[in-house]
Design a protein around this motif. Sequence first.
Motif, PDB file in Angstrom:
ATOM      1  N   LEU A  42       0.830  -1.201   0.000  1.00 34.33           N
ATOM      2  CA  LEU A  42       0.000   0.000   0.000  1.00 34.33           C
ATOM      3  C   LEU A  42       0.868   1.256   0.000  1.00 34.33           C
ATOM      4  O   LEU A  42       0.584   2.223  -0.714  1.00 34.33           O
ATOM      5  CB  LEU A  42      -0.934  -0.007   1.209  1.00 34.33           C
ATOM      6  N   THR A  43       1.940   1.244   0.773  1.00 34.51           N
ATOM      7  CA  THR A  43       2.815   2.417   0.828  1.00 34.51           C
ATOM      8  C   THR A  43       3.440   2.704  -0.532  1.00 34.51           C
ATOM      9  O   THR A  43       3.487   3.862  -0.975  1.00 34.51           O
ATOM     10  CB  THR A  43       3.919   2.222   1.882  1.00 34.51           C
ATOM     11  N   THR A  44       3.923   1.678  -1.209  1.00 41.33           N
ATOM     12  CA  THR A  44       4.528   1.912  -2.523  1.00 41.33           C
ATOM     13  C   THR A  44       3.486   2.408  -3.527  1.00 41.33           C
ATOM     14  O   THR A  44       3.803   3.233  -4.391  1.00 41.33           O
ATOM     15  CB  THR A  44       5.214   0.642  -3.051  1.00 41.33           C
ATOM     16  N   THR A  45       2.248   1.941  -3.395  1.00 42.10           N
ATOM     17  CA  THR A  45       1.172   2.445  -4.253  1.00 42.10           C
ATOM     18  C   THR A  45       0.917   3.925  -3.990  1.00 42.10           C
ATOM     19  O   THR A  45       0.755   4.724  -4.923  1.00 42.10           O
ATOM     20  CB  THR A  45      -0.118   1.646  -4.011  1.00 42.10           C
ATOM     21  N   LEU A  46       0.898   4.313  -2.722  1.00 38.87           N
ATOM     22  CA  LEU A  46       0.669   5.712  -2.365  1.00 38.87           C
ATOM     23  C   LEU A  46       1.805   6.604  -2.856  1.00 38.87           C
ATOM     24  O   LEU A  46       1.571   7.717  -3.343  1.00 38.87           O
ATOM     25  CB  LEU A  46       0.517   5.842  -0.848  1.00 38.87           C
ATOM     26  N   LEU A  47       3.028   6.131  -2.729  1.00 42.25           N
ATOM     27  CA  LEU A  47       4.178   6.913  -3.192  1.00 42.25           C
ATOM     28  C   LEU A  47       4.096   7.183  -4.687  1.00 42.25           C
ATOM     29  O   LEU A  47       4.410   8.285  -5.159  1.00 42.25           O
ATOM     30  CB  LEU A  47       5.479   6.171  -2.864  1.00 42.25           C
ATOM     31  N   GLU A  48       3.663   6.189  -5.433  1.00 43.95           N
ATOM     32  CA  GLU A  48       3.512   6.383  -6.876  1.00 43.95           C
ATOM     33  C   GLU A  48       2.338   7.304  -7.183  1.00 43.95           C
ATOM     34  O   GLU A  48       2.420   8.173  -8.059  1.00 43.95           O
ATOM     35  CB  GLU A  48       3.318   5.039  -7.576  1.00 43.95           C
ATOM     36  N   ALA A  49       1.247   7.150  -6.428  1.00 41.82           N
ATOM     37  CA  ALA A  49       0.042   7.936  -6.697  1.00 41.82           C
ATOM     38  C   ALA A  49       0.272   9.430  -6.496  1.00 41.82           C
ATOM     39  O   ALA A  49      -0.316  10.251  -7.214  1.00 41.82           O
ATOM     40  CB  ALA A  49      -1.102   7.455  -5.803  1.00 41.82           C
ATOM     41  N   VAL A  50       1.108   9.802  -5.525  1.00 47.36           N
ATOM     42  CA  VAL A  50       1.361  11.230  -5.293  1.00 47.36           C
ATOM     43  C   VAL A  50       2.552  11.740  -6.096  1.00 47.36           C
ATOM     44  O   VAL A  50       2.946  12.900  -5.970  1.00 47.36           O
ATOM     45  CB  VAL A  50       1.572  11.542  -3.793  1.00 47.36           C
ATOM     46  N   GLY A  51       3.134  10.872  -6.918  1.00 47.17           N
ATOM     47  CA  GLY A  51       4.177  11.312  -7.831  1.00 47.17           C
ATOM     48  C   GLY A  51       5.580  11.294  -7.284  1.00 47.17           C
ATOM     49  O   GLY A  51       6.500  11.802  -7.929  1.00 47.17           O
ATOM     50  N   ILE A  52       5.782  10.702  -6.101  1.00 46.04           N
ATOM     51  CA  ILE A  52       7.130  10.672  -5.531  1.00 46.04           C
ATOM     52  C   ILE A  52       8.011   9.675  -6.266  1.00 46.04           C
ATOM     53  O   ILE A  52       9.176   9.956  -6.569  1.00 46.04           O
ATOM     54  CB  ILE A  52       7.072  10.353  -4.024  1.00 46.04           C
ATOM     55  N   THR A  53       7.466   8.503  -6.575  1.00 47.64           N
ATOM     56  CA  THR A  53       8.276   7.470  -7.228  1.00 47.64           C
ATOM     57  C   THR A  53       7.867   7.215  -8.673  1.00 47.64           C
ATOM     58  O   THR A  53       8.465   6.368  -9.330  1.00 47.64           O
ATOM     59  CB  THR A  53       8.177   6.142  -6.454  1.00 47.64           C
ATOM     60  N   SER A  54       6.849   7.915  -9.161  1.00 49.88           N
ATOM     61  CA  SER A  54       6.424   7.696 -10.545  1.00 49.88           C
ATOM     62  C   SER A  54       7.342   8.440 -11.493  1.00 49.88           C
ATOM     63  O   SER A  54       7.958   9.446 -11.139  1.00 49.88           O
ATOM     64  CB  SER A  54       4.983   8.170 -10.751  1.00 49.88           C
TER      65      SER A  54
END
Length: 277
Positions: free
Chosen positions: A263-275
Amino acid sequence: MRFHPGRSFLALVSALTITSACSSGPTLTYELHHELGVHFEAAGTEGAFVAKRIGTDDIPIVYNAVRAREPLPPAETFRPLATLVLLETETVGSLDEPLTWSGEGAYVQDWHRTHSLRTALTDDAEWVYQQTADEMGRDPYEVWINRLGYGNTNVRGGQGSFWMDGTLLIDMFQQTEFMALLASESQPFDRSAVRDIRNELATIAGDGWTMTYQEGRVPGSGTEDRVGWLVGIVEVGDVEWAIAMNMDVDWDRTIDPDARVNLTTTLLEAVGITSNG
């Protein structure tokens, strides 16, 4: 709204900048992302998320600010700080000094062997922290926790592990402050010890990013659902983020054990930190 380098435009368009006053803490300004709720729903749980870019004045990214400001026991997320205090006070000489279980307390059978602080971190051996706290006493913890302003700074109530029993409490904004301290060159602990401890924490990596993290599970009563913590540092190139996430977890551990990480990695991508978008 403040632009964060490296984050996609799509991750920013739905954000709201909020300034919130609270009787139990300071006024905070943060970037609120209501849309992250769909990811908690997809995971079958409720929770909150905070991310703060380290070493900048950027406001934190937040989902569920009310829950994020709720103080909770740090549980196992206290271990990096506990380890640093044990080393700084020379209660334990090094990360690899052998520590022998006293035979007291009912713990997981696999823990009932000689450990070190290094293996206690990696193998989740709770007795090491309880036993060394009993041997050292609470005064050194109180000194360091007050010096750092960690959570509510209280170590004096309760009879058990003060980081578990509701004596010491910390909210998610404070968790990110401590994670940022671990990443900082100006933190008060021995830098080599901090580096060694960071190297022993769990790590997951993706395309251009690495997350170092510590999980924890807040004790509950009976069949009540627990709260699961994940706190950490995310490195994206030369940028570092301090993060905290918590979510409801089943008392009988039926939720996927990797759910917090996923879930954390999904959230990081969703807010553009890791995308990469």
